[in-house]
Design a protein around this motif. Structure first.
Motif, PDB file in Angstrom:
ATOM      1  N   ILE A 140      -1.760   6.653  -6.795  1.00 21.33           N
ATOM      2  CA  ILE A 140      -2.341   5.554  -7.575  1.00 21.33           C
ATOM      3  C   ILE A 140      -3.803   5.364  -7.219  1.00 21.33           C
ATOM      4  O   ILE A 140      -4.643   5.194  -8.097  1.00 21.33           O
ATOM      5  CB  ILE A 140      -1.548   4.255  -7.326  1.00 21.33           C
ATOM      6  N   GLY A 141      -4.125   5.425  -5.942  1.00 22.41           N
ATOM      7  CA  GLY A 141      -5.517   5.304  -5.526  1.00 22.41           C
ATOM      8  C   GLY A 141      -5.615   4.938  -4.060  1.00 22.41           C
ATOM      9  O   GLY A 141      -4.643   4.529  -3.432  1.00 22.41           O
ATOM     10  N   LEU A 281      -7.718  10.420   3.429  1.00 19.66           N
ATOM     11  CA  LEU A 281      -6.758   9.854   2.477  1.00 19.66           C
ATOM     12  C   LEU A 281      -6.546   8.365   2.734  1.00 19.66           C
ATOM     13  O   LEU A 281      -6.142   7.622   1.841  1.00 19.66           O
ATOM     14  CB  LEU A 281      -5.418  10.587   2.559  1.00 19.66           C
ATOM     15  N   GLY A 282      -6.799   7.928   3.957  1.00 19.54           N
ATOM     16  CA  GLY A 282      -6.746   6.507   4.267  1.00 19.54           C
ATOM     17  C   GLY A 282      -5.407   5.858   3.983  1.00 19.54           C
ATOM     18  O   GLY A 282      -4.344   6.455   4.145  1.00 19.54           O
ATOM     19  N   LYS A 304      -7.355   0.130 -10.122  1.00 21.56           N
ATOM     20  CA  LYS A 304      -8.816   0.242 -10.235  1.00 21.56           C
ATOM     21  C   LYS A 304      -9.432  -1.102 -10.610  1.00 21.56           C
ATOM     22  O   LYS A 304     -10.493  -1.484 -10.065  1.00 21.56           O
ATOM     23  CB  LYS A 304      -9.181   1.291 -11.287  1.00 21.56           C
ATOM     24  N   LYS A 305      -8.803  -1.837 -11.505  1.00 25.52           N
ATOM     25  CA  LYS A 305      -9.321  -3.156 -11.871  1.00 25.52           C
ATOM     26  C   LYS A 305      -9.289  -4.099 -10.663  1.00 25.52           C
ATOM     27  O   LYS A 305     -10.194  -4.932 -10.490  1.00 25.52           O
ATOM     28  CB  LYS A 305      -8.517  -3.742 -13.033  1.00 25.52           C
ATOM     29  N   SER A 327      -9.970   7.953  -6.388  1.00 24.27           N
ATOM     30  CA  SER A 327      -9.052   8.056  -7.519  1.00 24.27           C
ATOM     31  C   SER A 327      -7.812   8.881  -7.205  1.00 24.27           C
ATOM     32  O   SER A 327      -7.783   9.657  -6.244  1.00 24.27           O
ATOM     33  CB  SER A 327      -9.769   8.680  -8.715  1.00 24.27           C
ATOM     34  N   SER A 328      -6.820   8.744  -8.054  1.00 33.85           N
ATOM     35  CA  SER A 328      -5.566   9.487  -7.894  1.00 33.85           C
ATOM     36  C   SER A 328      -5.800  10.991  -8.000  1.00 33.85           C
ATOM     37  O   SER A 328      -5.177  11.774  -7.273  1.00 33.85           O
ATOM     38  CB  SER A 328      -4.554   9.035  -8.947  1.00 33.85           C
TER      39      SER A 328
END
Length: 352
Positions: A140-141, A281-282, A304-305, A327-328
């Motif tokens: 997802i992120g 990757l955190g 993202k929002k 980003s993914s």
């Protein structure tokens, strides 16, 4: 346990399940001025009125838990979900919680922030009990720019990474459970630099590791930079586990800089470069394999929002979290690249 409050109505219910799992349900927790409708929040109408579950693979209070709790109201806002349930599932260096996310129903209603670095290296190392394929997860992120650090006691004899490398006695290295990202980072680095060491990895999360370290245990701790920043009087950062210098710690060398200084070369240097890719990757969030594309798009859009929401950014800063979206697609590429270089780590993941 860390909670964040908002001006809107907030109902929080917490319970302990078998002493291991904490469940927090947030309803009506949209930040002020937001809409609870799917259309108002920019998400898929599928989520309207439903419960979104965020699995955390560690106990309350650490970085993974903090990120989940800070982002939860904003994921609710931008998906239009009726509530968000946060479930702490510690164990196995993050593996138990990650398995819970991976094997959850593929309906888009369960996500989680995973011990991504540990997961990738467990797959490379064919770790016992690890049966996931990190190439199949739906990323997802990533919310953070928070590199891992090897730190030593401020009052101890190891003031620099050079001192660790030159140690004649075994370094006692603290980390969360075996297989976690901070565990693997320490093991790989100490093996690469031929530092004599023993791992002490009996902690359910970073908060427990920090508590042990500040009480005087161990020689070094492997933690995120934000964790280290919360204990400045106890910890001296000696190396950043990244290829890029960290702006918040400009005087602390990267592991790649140290490798070149100490003459590390060949496959071992390549492995350290691959290590930094994985560690970047955190605290990444993912959904299980098989989630329908429309729902996955809604989750990624909501994530993202959330990252771009100024109220979220203020909440993350207040919590002491270091923000940095990825980003993914970037996460997927990094995981695939790391897994393709698995042979570089032959021997570097051994602890004896």
């Amino acid at each position: 346990m860390l909670f964040h409050t908002f001006n809107d109505a907030l109902r929080v219910t917490t319970c302990a399940v078998a002493g291991a799992v904490a469940v927090t349900v947030l309803t009506g927790c949209h930040p002020k001025g937001s809409s609870s409708s799917a259309s108002g929040g920019g998400g898929s109408s599928f989520y309207s009125g439903k419960t979104l579950t965020i699995e955390v693979p560690y106990g309350p209070g650490g970085g993974y838990d903090q990120w989940a709790r800070v982002i939860a109201p904003y994921m609710q806002k931008y998906t239009g979900a009726g509530s968000v349930k946060i479930v702490n599932t510690p164990g196995g260096g993050g593996l138990v919680g990650t398995q819970a996310i991976y094997h959850a129903p593929a309906d888009g209603l369960t996500i989680g922030d995973t011990n991504a670095g540990g997961d990738v290296f467990d797959q490379i190392d064919h770790a016992s009990g690890f049966n996931l394929d990190m190439r199949k997860v739906n990323w997802i992120g990533r919310p953070d720019d928070d590199p891992h650090i090897i730190a030593t006691h401020t009052s101890g004899p190891y003031k620099t990474f050079d001192k660790l490398v030159g140690s004649k006695s075994k370094v006692s290295a603290l980390a969360t459970g075996k297989g976690s990202s901070d565990y693997n980072a320490a093991v790989i680095i100490y093996n690469a630099f031929k530092v004599p060491f023993k791992m002490v990895a009996a902690f359910s999360g970073s908060s427990a590791e920090k508590a042990a370290f500040t009480s005087g245990e161990g020689t070094s701790a492997s933690l995120s930079s934000s964790d280290i920043a919360s204990i400045p009087n106890s910890a001296t950062s000696v190396v950043v586990v990244s290829a890029t210098p960290f702006s918040k710690l400009p005087k602390v060398p990267t592991v790649i800089q140290e490798a070149k200084k100490h003459g590390v070369s060949g496959n071992t240097l390549q492995a350290l470069n691959a290590l930094t890719d994985v560690m970047d990757l955190g605290h990444s969030f993912f959904a299980p394999p098989g989630v329908p594309s429309a729902r996955l798009k809604a989750l990624r859009t909501a994530f993202k929002k959330s990252m771009d929401d100024t109220a979220f950014q203020k909440a993350a800063k207040k919590a002491g979290l270091y923000q940095g979206y990825e980003s993914s697609s970037d996460l997927s590429a990094a995981v695939s690249k790391a897994l393709s270089k698995g042979s570089l780590f032959d021997g570097l993941l051994k602890t004896s």
